[in-house]
Design a protein around this motif. Structure first.
Motif, mmCIF file in Angstrom:
data_model
loop_
_atom_site.group_PDB
_atom_site.id
_atom_site.type_symbol
_atom_site.label_atom_id
_atom_site.label_comp_id
_atom_site.label_asym_id
_atom_site.label_seq_id
_atom_site.Cartn_x
_atom_site.Cartn_y
_atom_site.Cartn_z
ATOM 1 N N GLN A 68 29.165 -12.108 5.245
ATOM 2 C CA GLN A 68 29.385 -11.028 4.358
ATOM 3 C C GLN A 68 30.918 -11.276 4.150
ATOM 4 O O GLN A 68 31.414 -11.277 2.708
ATOM 5 N N LYS A 69 31.816 -11.481 4.901
ATOM 6 C CA LYS A 69 33.250 -11.644 4.802
ATOM 7 C C LYS A 69 33.585 -12.995 3.871
ATOM 8 O O LYS A 69 34.666 -13.020 3.194
ATOM 9 N N ALA A 99 32.727 -12.201 0.177
ATOM 10 C CA ALA A 99 33.448 -11.331 -0.304
ATOM 11 C C ALA A 99 34.840 -12.348 -0.745
ATOM 12 O O ALA A 99 35.530 -12.032 -1.638
ATOM 13 N N HIS A 116 34.388 -6.829 1.244
ATOM 14 C CA HIS A 116 33.417 -6.774 1.798
ATOM 15 C C HIS A 116 32.392 -5.420 1.754
ATOM 16 O O HIS A 116 31.189 -5.262 1.740
#
Length: 69
Positions: free
Chosen positions: A9-10, A13, A20
């Motif tokens: 996810q990071k 992002a 995120h």
């Protein structure tokens, strides 16, 4: 250098320069790319990220008038 087949996810992002938390909200509302949840971790397959980017690709009116594809 070979790209990773999955992004956290990071990492996603950072790729899209968004929070995120935005990705979390998109998952909650059913937006954004497909994802997998494995062992409590959210993973995005690179092929799904690329497909999502392609689906949201926009062209300007100027590039369409000039015949640029």
């Amino acid at each position: 250098m070979q790209q990773k087949p999955c992004l956290t996810q990071k990492e996603l992002a950072r790729r899209w320069t968004i929070s995120h938390r935005t990705l979390e909200r998109w998952r909650w509302t059913g937006q954004g790319p497909a994802f997998m949840k494995i062992g409590g971790r959210i993973i995005y397959r690179l092929e799904d990220v690329l497909a999502h980017e392609e689906a949201h690709l926009r062209q300007t009116a100027d590039s369409l008038d000039a015949g640029v594809a």
